[in-house]
Design a protein around this motif. Structure first.
Motif, mmCIF file in Angstrom:
data_model
loop_
_atom_site.group_PDB
_atom_site.id
_atom_site.type_symbol
_atom_site.label_atom_id
_atom_site.label_comp_id
_atom_site.label_asym_id
_atom_site.label_seq_id
_atom_site.Cartn_x
_atom_site.Cartn_y
_atom_site.Cartn_z
ATOM 1 N N ILE A 53 0.858 -1.200 0.000
ATOM 2 C CA ILE A 53 0.000 0.000 0.000
ATOM 3 C C ILE A 53 0.883 1.236 0.000
ATOM 4 C CG2 ILE A 53 -1.775 1.301 1.260
ATOM 5 C CD1 ILE A 53 -2.556 -1.311 2.677
ATOM 6 N N ALA A 55 5.226 2.429 0.510
ATOM 7 C CA ALA A 55 6.614 2.053 0.733
ATOM 8 C C ALA A 55 7.426 3.263 1.163
ATOM 9 C CB ALA A 55 7.201 1.454 -0.545
ATOM 10 N N LYS A 57 10.442 5.075 3.859
ATOM 11 C CA LYS A 57 11.836 4.782 4.201
ATOM 12 C C LYS A 57 11.932 3.872 5.414
ATOM 13 C CE LYS A 57 13.891 8.818 4.605
ATOM 14 N NZ LYS A 57 13.136 9.933 4.054
ATOM 15 N N GLU A 58 10.999 4.032 6.333
ATOM 16 C CA GLU A 58 11.093 3.309 7.603
ATOM 17 C C GLU A 58 10.181 2.100 7.684
ATOM 18 O OE1 GLU A 58 9.784 6.832 8.888
ATOM 19 O OE2 GLU A 58 11.691 7.719 8.341
ATOM 20 N N ALA A 59 9.071 2.160 6.981
ATOM 21 C CA ALA A 59 8.109 1.064 7.056
ATOM 22 C C ALA A 59 7.413 0.854 5.723
ATOM 23 C CB ALA A 59 7.074 1.377 8.135
ATOM 24 N N ALA A 73 -4.352 -4.240 7.227
ATOM 25 C CA ALA A 73 -3.185 -3.416 6.895
ATOM 26 C C ALA A 73 -2.030 -3.955 7.728
ATOM 27 C CB ALA A 73 -3.447 -1.954 7.196
ATOM 28 N N LYS A 75 1.750 -3.453 8.697
ATOM 29 C CA LYS A 75 2.855 -2.482 8.663
ATOM 30 C C LYS A 75 4.131 -3.173 9.114
ATOM 31 C CE LYS A 75 3.990 2.232 10.165
ATOM 32 N NZ LYS A 75 3.433 3.465 10.763
ATOM 33 N N GLU A 117 3.894 1.586 18.851
ATOM 34 C CA GLU A 117 2.808 1.962 17.946
ATOM 35 C C GLU A 117 1.549 1.162 18.269
ATOM 36 O OE1 GLU A 117 3.473 2.224 13.695
ATOM 37 O OE2 GLU A 117 1.487 3.111 13.510
ATOM 38 N N MET A 144 -3.229 -4.356 11.638
ATOM 39 C CA MET A 144 -4.386 -3.539 12.026
ATOM 40 C C MET A 144 -5.473 -3.608 10.971
ATOM 41 S SD MET A 144 -2.717 0.229 11.354
ATOM 42 C CE MET A 144 -1.303 0.206 10.236
ATOM 43 N N GLU A 145 -6.607 -3.045 11.350
ATOM 44 C CA GLU A 145 -7.743 -2.968 10.447
ATOM 45 C C GLU A 145 -7.358 -2.181 9.188
ATOM 46 O OE1 GLU A 145 -12.195 -0.868 10.822
ATOM 47 O OE2 GLU A 145 -10.648 -0.498 12.305
ATOM 48 N N ARG A 153 -7.287 1.773 -0.185
ATOM 49 C CA ARG A 153 -7.245 2.584 1.024
ATOM 50 C C ARG A 153 -7.944 3.915 0.799
ATOM 51 N NH1 ARG A 153 -3.808 6.878 0.502
ATOM 52 N NH2 ARG A 153 -2.112 6.676 -1.002
ATOM 53 N N ILE A 210 -3.887 8.246 11.559
ATOM 54 C CA ILE A 210 -2.984 7.097 11.444
ATOM 55 C C ILE A 210 -1.576 7.442 11.923
ATOM 56 C CG2 ILE A 210 -4.279 5.966 9.592
ATOM 57 C CD1 ILE A 210 -2.002 7.035 7.677
HETATM 58 P P1 ATP Z 1 6.043 6.447 5.444
HETATM 59 O O1 ATP Z 1 7.487 6.422 5.814
HETATM 60 O O2 ATP Z 1 5.674 5.838 4.126
HETATM 61 O O3 ATP Z 1 5.415 7.821 5.609
HETATM 62 P P2 ATP Z 1 4.836 5.865 7.842
HETATM 63 O O4 ATP Z 1 5.817 5.427 8.833
HETATM 64 O O5 ATP Z 1 4.453 7.297 7.797
HETATM 65 O O6 ATP Z 1 5.365 5.463 6.462
HETATM 66 P P3 ATP Z 1 2.028 5.232 8.059
HETATM 67 O O7 ATP Z 1 1.749 6.675 7.876
HETATM 68 O O8 ATP Z 1 1.488 4.575 9.259
HETATM 69 O O9 ATP Z 1 3.582 4.925 8.000
HETATM 70 O O10 ATP Z 1 1.510 4.429 6.819
HETATM 71 C C1 ATP Z 1 1.973 4.711 5.525
HETATM 72 C C2 ATP Z 1 0.795 4.753 4.556
HETATM 73 O O11 ATP Z 1 0.139 3.486 4.528
HETATM 74 C C3 ATP Z 1 -0.265 5.755 4.924
HETATM 75 O O12 ATP Z 1 0.007 7.020 4.389
HETATM 76 C C4 ATP Z 1 -1.508 5.146 4.304
HETATM 77 O O13 ATP Z 1 -1.561 5.486 2.938
HETATM 78 C C5 ATP Z 1 -1.263 3.651 4.418
HETATM 79 N N1 ATP Z 1 -1.907 3.089 5.615
HETATM 80 C C6 ATP Z 1 -1.426 3.093 6.881
HETATM 81 N N2 ATP Z 1 -2.270 2.481 7.725
HETATM 82 C C7 ATP Z 1 -3.318 2.052 6.990
HETATM 83 C C8 ATP Z 1 -4.537 1.348 7.289
HETATM 84 N N3 ATP Z 1 -4.832 0.943 8.524
HETATM 85 N N4 ATP Z 1 -5.388 1.086 6.274
HETATM 86 C C9 ATP Z 1 -5.090 1.495 5.022
HETATM 87 N N5 ATP Z 1 -3.986 2.162 4.673
HETATM 88 C C10 ATP Z 1 -3.090 2.442 5.643
#
Ligand code: ATP
Ligand code: MN
Length: 257
Positions: A53, A55, A57-59, A73, A75, A117, A144-145, A153, A210
């Motif tokens: 969904i 990609a 840098k960290e997750a 979802a 992560k 988290e 998670m959901e 998404r 989120i």
């Molecule tokens: P990044 O480094 O990509 O910003 P992040 O550490 O900010 O990652 P999140 O913001 O938690 O991580 O998730 C990244 C993206 O994944 C979100 O911007 C969203 O598009 C999608 N996402 C996260 N959680 C969910 C969820 N529960 N359901 C659907 N999409 C999700």
């Protein structure tokens, strides 16, 4: 001759190479992470994993499916991202819930981060903050959901705001403040990275908060600083990007809290 078209065309292969697809897959799915996913499959949390969904840098966040075919979802924190680890520590150290945490092995930091988290998400979810329902976590994997419709998404605020009317924008702004109040006053946490990138918008409109990994307890020495930064970020976005005029004063918001 269409019947004899190869399934993967040469130019697709080239495209994949260009996008570093295989490198990405390799990078996130190291042996331990694969074992963790298999563990969650054996525990019947995850039935299958689908596409990525997001990609970062960290997750990486993946769409998956559970045993009732419910979308999930998933992560996955990268255990290889060294730059990130230093940044994580300032949110972990100083948080009374992580008092006994001793950063040793780099993996431990990532695992502690994932657990943080999950706990933050659970705490917020339990008092009624609009966040995805936490399901479980193991090592660097958080389940998670899935927040979306038809396996897609919901869009982030930054992706949709230009399509919203002024009335809808006002609503979204008010909803974000409502969640911010709940997070601080009921969950006793400060989000710490609240922005147009960490708010999803669903039809209605309604919102979902989120990315709560960096949230800290209000007893954290920097919690007020993080809270003010969150409010300023949101206010700046709505004033300067979304063009909303009636923005609440930062001091007034803090005053209400
Ligand atoms: P990044 O480094 O990509 O910003 P992040 O550490 O900010 O990652 P999140 O913001 O938690 O991580 O998730 C990244 C993206 O994944 C979100 O911007 C969203 O598009 C999608 N996402 C996260 N959680 C969910 C969820 N529960 N359901 C659907 N999409 C999700
Ligand atoms: Mn994010």
């Amino acid at each position: 001759d269409e019947d004899f078209e190869p399934i993967i065309k040469r130019r697709d292969l080239k495209r994949y190479k260009d996008k570093d697809l295989f490198e990405t897959v390799e990078e996130v799915f190291d042996t331990k992470t694969v074992m963790t996913i298999l563990y969650l499959m054996r525990k019947r949390i995850i039935r299958r994993m689908n596409g990525v969904i997001s990609a970062g840098k960290e997750a990486r966040v993946y769409l998956g499916f559970g045993w009732k075919n419910e979308p999930l979802a998933i992560k996955i924190y990268l255990t290889s991202s060294a730059v990130f680890k230093k940044g994580m520590l300032k949110y972990i150290i100083g948080d009374p819930r992580f008092e006994d945490f001793k950063p040793g092995d780099t993996r431990d930091i990532i695992y502690a981060w994932t657990r943080k988290e999950f706990r933050n998400l659970k705490r917020m979810y339990n008092i009624g903050v609009k966040v995805p329902r936490p399901i479980t976590f193991k090592n660097n994997v958080l389940v998670m959901e899935f927040m979306g419709e038809n396996n897609r998404r919901f869009p982030l605020l930054v992706e949709v705001y230009s399509h919203l009317s002024i009335d809808e924008l006002k609503k979204v702004y008010e909803y974000i403040l409502e969640e911010l109040f709940k997070i601080v006053c009921k969950a006793n946490l400060v989000h710490g990275d609240l922005s147009e990138y960490n708010v999803m918008v669903k039809p209605g409109p309604d919102i979902i908060i989120i990315d709560v990994s960096q949230a800290v307890h209000i007893d954290h020495p920097n919690s007020l600083e993080f809270l003010i930064r969150d409010i300023k970020n949101i206010n700046r976005f709505f004033r300067e990007e979304a063009g909303l005029n009636d923005i609440e004063n930062v001091d007034e918001i803090i005053g209400v809290i």
